[in-house]
Design an enzyme around this catalytic site. Sequence first.
Site, short mmCIF file in Angstrom:
data_model
loop_
_atom_site.label_atom_id
_atom_site.label_comp_id
_atom_site.label_asym_id
_atom_site.label_seq_id
_atom_site.Cartn_x
_atom_site.Cartn_y
_atom_site.Cartn_z
N ASP A 9 0.87 -1.16 0.00
CA ASP A 9 0.00 0.00 0.00
C ASP A 9 0.92 1.23 0.00
OD1 ASP A 9 -2.39 1.59 0.39
OD2 ASP A 9 -1.80 1.78 2.48
N ASP A 49 -0.31 5.10 1.02
CA ASP A 49 -0.65 6.16 1.97
C ASP A 49 -0.62 5.67 3.41
OD1 ASP A 49 -1.32 8.43 0.20
OD2 ASP A 49 -2.80 7.03 -0.58
#
Length: 278
Positions: A62, A64
Amino acid sequence: MNLKTLVACINVYTLYNAKASIGRSEKEEALRLQANFTKLHNRTKENMAQKVLRNVTHCIFDMDGLLLDTETLYTLAAQMVLDPFGLKYTFEVKEKIMGLQTRPVAEFMVHYYDLPMTWEEYAKQQLQNTRTLMGDAKLMPGAERLLRHLHANKVPFALATSSGAEMVELKTTNHRELFDLFNHRVCGSSDKEVKNGKPAPDIFLIAAARFSDKPKPENCLVFEDSPNGVSAGESAGMQTIMVPDPRLSKDRCSHATQVLRSLEDFKPEQFGLPAFKN
């Protein structure tokens, strides 16, 4: 506590419950031993609950809140939309939408705060605020070290983010060379193949399928910071490393294969990957 002490604990506690005439000091000792027994029992349960770690060959990240410190900027961008209405964007609200794509986030915010706008209008304002803030996103601790280590050891890794491709370019403005090390990117909000966002498994299954050797899900290790992202990885049949916001409750992190304080704490050798040299 050894076995002899444990047996003594059980015996004294039984005696304490059976004899109302037991002395004060003995009662205190029984309670002390009972507390020790409870701690040992809970520790044993925790050890039994530890996940079995399997070897992997590929990694999926991922972005963020995991690789880039953008979550504080997202919080500010959302608050800027709410300010004219005198509303507060709290962490309790934030944790409900962490990891989701643009539309689900906007729809939730409009409904939750009863905002006098459509989800499209909210998304537009949020995007404008985000564009203003995100160009200066900083790397999270341990992110660069881990990515360069995997690349140097020829471990394939991909990006699987709910952000759209345009936003990824903006957020990585100051880190282009590092993010060019990724084998490929799957940007959920703009990738037409991603029909369902996290917590659905789509984005991770697509990311795995785009590696040239097409690894099986069980051979992929997902790195996430949000409960929704961990659920997506788990649903995809992959092991998940979670680096959560410290404000998240433990029960919101319990479904991850491994929970870490920081990427600096990751030990690649636990998953059959080359260990750090320093």
